[in-house]
Design a protein around this motif. Structure first.
Motif, PDB file in Angstrom:
ATOM      1  N   ARG A   1      30.086  23.986  43.556  1.00 24.66           N
ATOM      2  CA  ARG A   1      29.146  24.465  44.564  1.00 24.66           C
ATOM      3  C   ARG A   1      27.762  23.897  44.265  1.00 24.66           C
ATOM      4  NH1 ARG A   1      29.910  28.592  48.106  1.00 24.66           N
ATOM      5  NH2 ARG A   1      31.736  29.226  46.889  1.00 24.66           N
ATOM      6  N   MET A   2      27.155  23.290  45.273  1.00 25.38           N
ATOM      7  CA  MET A   2      25.808  22.754  45.152  1.00 25.38           C
ATOM      8  C   MET A   2      24.862  23.551  46.041  1.00 25.38           C
ATOM      9  SD  MET A   2      27.406  19.018  45.232  1.00 25.38           S
ATOM     10  CE  MET A   2      28.972  19.836  45.565  1.00 25.38           C
ATOM     11  N   LYS A   3      23.665  23.790  45.538  1.00 20.04           N
ATOM     12  CA  LYS A   3      22.734  24.623  46.286  1.00 20.04           C
ATOM     13  C   LYS A   3      21.305  24.160  46.044  1.00 20.04           C
ATOM     14  CE  LYS A   3      21.677  29.553  47.044  1.00 20.04           C
ATOM     15  NZ  LYS A   3      21.969  30.921  46.577  1.00 20.04           N
ATOM     16  N   ALA A   4      20.509  24.141  47.100  1.00 18.44           N
ATOM     17  CA  ALA A   4      19.093  23.825  47.007  1.00 18.44           C
ATOM     18  C   ALA A   4      18.307  24.938  47.686  1.00 18.44           C
ATOM     19  CB  ALA A   4      18.787  22.487  47.669  1.00 18.44           C
ATOM     20  N   VAL A   5      17.287  25.439  47.002  1.00 16.88           N
ATOM     21  CA  VAL A   5      16.443  26.516  47.529  1.00 16.88           C
ATOM     22  C   VAL A   5      15.003  26.015  47.551  1.00 16.88           C
ATOM     23  CG1 VAL A   5      15.683  28.893  47.264  1.00 16.88           C
ATOM     24  CG2 VAL A   5      17.992  28.240  46.565  1.00 16.88           C
ATOM     25  N   ALA A   6      14.374  26.092  48.710  1.00 11.05           N
ATOM     26  CA  ALA A   6      13.019  25.557  48.862  1.00 11.05           C
ATOM     27  C   ALA A   6      12.064  26.626  49.352  1.00 11.05           C
ATOM     28  CB  ALA A   6      13.019  24.385  49.838  1.00 11.05           C
ATOM     29  N   ASP A   7      10.859  26.592  48.795  1.00 15.14           N
ATOM     30  CA  ASP A   7       9.744  27.406  49.290  1.00 15.14           C
ATOM     31  C   ASP A   7       8.986  26.544  50.289  1.00 15.14           C
ATOM     32  OD1 ASP A   7       7.671  29.144  49.704  1.00 15.14           O
ATOM     33  OD2 ASP A   7       6.656  28.733  47.802  1.00 15.14           O
ATOM     34  N   VAL A   8       8.975  26.937  51.551  1.00 16.20           N
ATOM     35  CA  VAL A   8       8.443  26.079  52.610  1.00 16.20           C
ATOM     36  C   VAL A   8       7.335  26.768  53.389  1.00 16.20           C
ATOM     37  CG1 VAL A   8      10.669  24.934  52.845  1.00 16.20           C
ATOM     38  CG2 VAL A   8      10.127  26.861  54.328  1.00 16.20           C
ATOM     39  N   ASP A   9       6.613  25.970  54.140  1.00 12.59           N
ATOM     40  CA  ASP A   9       5.613  26.478  55.067  1.00 12.59           C
ATOM     41  C   ASP A   9       6.338  27.282  56.146  1.00 12.59           C
ATOM     42  OD1 ASP A   9       3.748  26.868  57.100  1.00 12.59           O
ATOM     43  OD2 ASP A   9       2.777  24.939  56.761  1.00 12.59           O
ATOM     44  N   PRO A  10       5.985  28.564  56.352  1.00 17.56           N
ATOM     45  CA  PRO A  10       6.677  29.381  57.364  1.00 17.56           C
ATOM     46  C   PRO A  10       6.723  28.737  58.745  1.00 17.56           C
ATOM     47  CG  PRO A  10       5.260  30.759  56.011  1.00 17.56           C
ATOM     48  CD  PRO A  10       4.965  29.335  55.646  1.00 17.56           C
ATOM     49  N   GLN A  11       5.719  27.912  59.065  1.00 20.39           N
ATOM     50  CA  GLN A  11       5.695  27.273  60.373  1.00 20.39           C
ATOM     51  C   GLN A  11       6.853  26.306  60.538  1.00 20.39           C
ATOM     52  OE1 GLN A  11       3.424  28.304  62.556  1.00 20.39           O
ATOM     53  NE2 GLN A  11       4.347  27.088  64.190  1.00 20.39           N
ATOM     54  N   LEU A  12       7.293  25.713  59.419  1.00 16.46           N
ATOM     55  CA  LEU A  12       8.425  24.783  59.474  1.00 16.46           C
ATOM     56  C   LEU A  12       9.689  25.497  59.932  1.00 16.46           C
ATOM     57  CD1 LEU A  12       9.445  21.899  58.843  1.00 16.46           C
ATOM     58  CD2 LEU A  12       9.958  22.709  56.531  1.00 16.46           C
ATOM     59  N   LEU A  13       9.941  26.675  59.366  1.00 13.89           N
ATOM     60  CA  LEU A  13      11.126  27.447  59.757  1.00 13.89           C
ATOM     61  C   LEU A  13      10.987  27.974  61.180  1.00 13.89           C
ATOM     62  CD1 LEU A  13      11.875  29.450  56.492  1.00 13.89           C
ATOM     63  CD2 LEU A  13      13.068  27.460  57.380  1.00 13.89           C
ATOM     64  N   LYS A  14       9.792  28.373  61.530  1.00 14.51           N
ATOM     65  CA  LYS A  14       9.565  28.903  62.875  1.00 14.51           C
ATOM     66  C   LYS A  14       9.887  27.860  63.940  1.00 14.51           C
ATOM     67  CE  LYS A  14       5.983  31.032  65.774  1.00 14.51           C
ATOM     68  NZ  LYS A  14       4.561  31.445  65.839  1.00 14.51           N
TER      69      LYS A  14
ATOM     70  N   SER B   1       9.776  32.220  54.452  1.00 17.03           N
ATOM     71  CA  SER B   1       9.218  31.115  53.680  1.00 17.03           C
ATOM     72  C   SER B   1      10.234  30.485  52.735  1.00 17.03           C
ATOM     73  CB  SER B   1       7.993  31.591  52.876  1.00 17.03           C
ATOM     74  OG  SER B   1       8.371  32.585  51.938  1.00 17.03           O
ATOM     75  N   THR B   2      11.503  30.817  52.912  1.00 10.98           N
ATOM     76  CA  THR B   2      12.544  30.269  52.044  1.00 10.98           C
ATOM     77  C   THR B   2      13.645  29.632  52.878  1.00 10.98           C
ATOM     78  OG1 THR B   2      12.150  31.975  50.366  1.00 10.98           O
ATOM     79  CG2 THR B   2      14.221  30.766  50.222  1.00 10.98           C
ATOM     80  N   SER B   3      13.966  28.406  52.531  1.00  8.82           N
ATOM     81  CA  SER B   3      15.068  27.700  53.179  1.00  8.82           C
ATOM     82  C   SER B   3      16.060  27.287  52.109  1.00  8.82           C
ATOM     83  CB  SER B   3      14.545  26.462  53.914  1.00  8.82           C
ATOM     84  OG  SER B   3      15.615  25.734  54.498  1.00  8.82           O
ATOM     85  N   GLN B   4      17.341  27.476  52.365  1.00  8.93           N
ATOM     86  CA  GLN B   4      18.340  27.078  51.381  1.00  8.93           C
ATOM     87  C   GLN B   4      19.521  26.398  52.047  1.00  8.93           C
ATOM     88  OE1 GLN B   4      19.020  30.933  49.526  1.00  8.93           O
ATOM     89  NE2 GLN B   4      20.892  31.243  50.690  1.00  8.93           N
ATOM     90  N   VAL B   5      20.068  25.429  51.336  1.00 11.69           N
ATOM     91  CA  VAL B   5      21.243  24.692  51.782  1.00 11.69           C
ATOM     92  C   VAL B   5      22.299  24.814  50.699  1.00 11.69           C
ATOM     93  CG1 VAL B   5      22.169  22.442  52.410  1.00 11.69           C
ATOM     94  CG2 VAL B   5      19.869  23.062  53.124  1.00 11.69           C
ATOM     95  N   GLU B   6      23.509  25.151  51.104  1.00 13.88           N
ATOM     96  CA  GLU B   6      24.592  25.342  50.152  1.00 13.88           C
ATOM     97  C   GLU B   6      25.775  24.473  50.567  1.00 13.88           C
ATOM     98  OE1 GLU B   6      27.117  29.183  48.484  1.00 13.88           O
ATOM     99  OE2 GLU B   6      25.018  29.422  49.104  1.00 13.88           O
ATOM    100  N   MET B   7      26.375  23.815  49.591  1.00 14.24           N
ATOM    101  CA  MET B   7      27.519  22.949  49.856  1.00 14.24           C
ATOM    102  C   MET B   7      28.632  23.278  48.875  1.00 14.24           C
ATOM    103  SD  MET B   7      27.728  18.784  49.727  1.00 14.24           S
ATOM    104  CE  MET B   7      29.297  17.936  49.819  1.00 14.24           C
ATOM    105  N   LEU B   8      29.866  23.328  49.375  1.00 15.18           N
ATOM    106  CA  LEU B   8      31.017  23.617  48.528  1.00 15.18           C
ATOM    107  C   LEU B   8      32.022  22.477  48.612  1.00 15.18           C
ATOM    108  CD1 LEU B   8      32.763  25.512  46.753  1.00 15.18           C
ATOM    109  CD2 LEU B   8      33.702  26.446  48.883  1.00 15.18           C
ATOM    110  N   LEU B   9      32.377  21.954  47.453  1.00 22.05           N
ATOM    111  CA  LEU B   9      33.484  21.017  47.347  1.00 22.05           C
ATOM    112  C   LEU B   9      34.682  21.832  46.890  1.00 22.05           C
ATOM    113  CD1 LEU B   9      34.203  17.948  47.477  1.00 22.05           C
ATOM    114  CD2 LEU B   9      33.791  17.886  45.012  1.00 22.05           C
ATOM    115  N   ALA B  10      35.486  22.259  47.856  1.00 22.82           N
ATOM    116  CA  ALA B  10      36.632  23.124  47.560  1.00 22.82           C
ATOM    117  C   ALA B  10      37.729  22.294  46.910  1.00 22.82           C
ATOM    118  CB  ALA B  10      37.135  23.785  48.838  1.00 22.82           C
ATOM    119  N   LEU B  11      38.098  22.656  45.690  1.00 19.34           N
ATOM    120  CA  LEU B  11      39.055  21.877  44.918  1.00 19.34           C
ATOM    121  C   LEU B  11      40.406  22.569  44.842  1.00 19.34           C
ATOM    122  CD1 LEU B  11      36.709  20.887  41.951  1.00 19.34           C
ATOM    123  CD2 LEU B  11      37.306  19.499  43.950  1.00 19.34           C
TER     124      LEU B  11
END
Length: 552
Positions: free
Chosen positions: A284-297, A537-547
């Motif tokens: 499982r790969m995961k990235a968590v970012a603290d971003v400008d709230p306007q970006l998510l909006k 203010s938080t964006s996250q992307v999660e990826m799973l390589l199911a084995l």
């Protein structure tokens, strides 16, 4: 890399190639190291000038979980690669990983420092490279580490020279004509290694009280929390993402081509932590970012995933989400500040106007709800040569505009060698583009008052209009790949590797796949990815390589 330089990395405490290339394989096949240090503890030796740092865990229980996965062929392949690594890097130096390195090495942190962050002296000029690298390795067993150091000193052609710096010894090591490597032992608990003496001096300064990476604003919480992976194997930390991006761009030979407006948009991401871990489903790969709230909006919108209930179990891959029009509007506004990109969009608008289509209004304007695009296996009609077709399903609050756009496309199709006519499928009126003597090329219709579909291939129109009894979202593979992702989320990317490989096999493509690649493919069940935003203010992307589980 020249052989002498490659061999040198191991004599100087063996962190470079061992950690980057060999650690995973050794632990996978021969068990874990034992307890190592924590990212936060190691970061206290890294200077605060560091742009980024990565930490590789050496926890035995975490790494041992990898042994549950993989076919025998894949395991044999990794073992062979491991043996090749041994021959290339260890054999000539008479270093045995199991006996000489594994007993003492703990957690490893590798940090990237800007070259101008290290002070140059007349005796030790600064590196001409834009970045410097510092490795901090936990010493888990002091006696084993001492034995290894003594063995290094006895190696043929290895020259060492020691100097004092603030009460600590810095060892310069080289072999033959290769470039020297510098190292020091810190508090008998860590060894710091770098290609420049200045980086080692900075590590010593940090140990003596200068600001550390751990004390950097935002870094402490980032190091402590990381990505919240269940069993992290390796993680990367960028507490000042904008500064890293800026410095990387400035060091690039093409930096002059990047407008300031584009850089400002990249810097909307303030901090980032990314990692890879292993759990019961696979890697499982995961990235968590603290971003400008306007970006998510501007760009993020949750998706319920309800459109996935339309796809049949024969679906090979699917991408779902929501708010195409919202994302397009945000992209168009940002493009106005980037002349080259804005020019490209203007040219596209002009081209579509020649066909009486408005890019913003006709193509993207009505796509304001959820969407899903999938590839579906089929061996019928026009799809027989490729083995699959596709379907795009979109929810909209502007049905009149959607119908107007589809009508314009139908009229364009009529000007070619395509006939356009309605067909009743399961009580739904579907407009099809028919190729003479070959069948339907495309079909579109409405599943309900707000949901339109466009299907590529006649059999796909039938599959979508007639709700199938076996659905994608009820399949075991789909549930195992996507079921653990956070909800709500912004949608999914999903690939059934087994089905995709089966389609390739029916078209005679398997024979062209190298045996090594096939061994890896046979170990993978599916791939999934999802994006979510737990707060404004938080964006996250999660990826799973199911084995697939390994054979008992």
């Amino acid at each position: 890399m020249p052989a002498k330089k490659s061999n040198l990395l191991f004599p100087v405490l063996a962190t470079g190639v061992v950690v980057a290339s060999g650690v995973t394989a050794y632990v996978y096949f021969r068990g874990g190291f034992g307890d190592g240090s924590s990212p936060l503890a190691s970061a206290k030796i890294v200077p605060d000038e560091a742009l980024m740092a990565s930490f590789i865990s050496t926890d035995a229980q975490t790494w041992s979980k990898l042994q549950k996965f993989g076919t025998k062929e894949a395991q044999d392949l990794v073992m062979k690669s491991l043996q090749d690594l041994n021959k290339q890097a260890l054999t000539e130096s008479n270093i045995d990983y199991e006996k000489d390195i594994k007993p003492w090495i703990g957690g490893v942190m590798v940090a990237v420092l800007p070259a101008n962050a290290v002070k140059s002296t007349q005796a030790t000029p600064a590196s001409s490279e834009p970045f410097d690298v510092l490795a901090v390795v936990k010493i888990r067993d002091k006696i084993s580490a001492l034995n290894f150091a003594n063995k290094l000193k006895a190696l043929k052609d290895v020259k060492t020279q020691e100097t004092d710096y603030k009460g600590l010894k810095i060892t310069q090591s080289s072999q033959g004509t290769s470039q020297p490597t510098y190292s020091t032992i810190i508090n008998n608990d860590y060894v710091a290694i770098a290609p420049t003496k200045q980086a080692i001096e900075k590590a010593i300064d940090t140990f003596k009280g200068e600001p550390s990476f751990a004390s950097k604003q935002g870094a402490s919480s980032l190091l402590a929390k990381g990505t919240d992976l269940k069993n992290p194997l390796a993680q990367v930390y960028l507490p000042d993402y904008g500064s890293v991006v800026e410095q990387l761009i400035k060091s690039s030979p093409n930096s002059a081509q990047i407008p300031p407006e584009a850089l400002a948009q990249l810097k909307q991401v303030k901090a980032l932590a990314a990692g890879i871990g292993v759990d019961d489903a696979g890697l499982r790969m995961k990235a968590v970012a603290d971003v400008d709230p306007q970006l998510l909006k501007n760009q993020y919108q949750t998706s319920s995933g309800k459109l996935l209930e339309v796809f049949p179990a024969e679906t090979i891959a699917v991408v779902s989400g929501a708010g195409i029009s919202k994302s397009w509007n945000a992209f168009s506004q940002q493009a106005k500040n980037i002349p080259q990109l804005n020019l490209g969009l203007d040219l596209a608008r002009v081209q579509l106007q020649n066909y009486n289509l408005d890019l913003d209004k006709d193509i993207f304007g009505w796509m304001d709800g959820e969407f899903a695009f999938g590839a579906i296996s089929s061996q019928q009609g026009l799809l027989a040569p490729v083995g699959f077709g596709g379907a795009l399903i979109i929810d909209t609050t502007n049905r009149p505009q959607a119908e107007a756009t589809l009508s314009k496309l139908d009229n364009l199709a009529k000007t070619g060698l395509v006939s356009v006519a309605p067909r009743d499928i399961g009580g739904k009126s579907v407009t099809e583009w028919q190729v003479p003597a070959q069948g339907a090329l495309l079909g579109h219709g409405w599943l309900d008052n707000d949901t339109v579909f466009v299907a590529f291939g006649g059999p796909i129109s039938d599959a979508i209009a007639n709700k199938p009894s076996q659905l994608l979202n009820n399949s075991d593979t789909f549930k195992s790949v996507t079921g653990s992702f956070p909800k709500p989320n912004g949608g999914y990317f999903y690939l059934d590797v087994e089905k995709a490989f089966a389609v390739a096999a029916t078209k005679g493509q398997v024979g062209s796949i190298p045996p090594e690649s096939k061994a890896i493919i046979d170990s993978v069940r599916g791939i999934g990815m999802s994006a979510s935003s737990p707060n404004d203010s938080t964006s996250q992307v999660e990826m799973l390589l199911a084995l697939k589980p390994s054979a008992k």
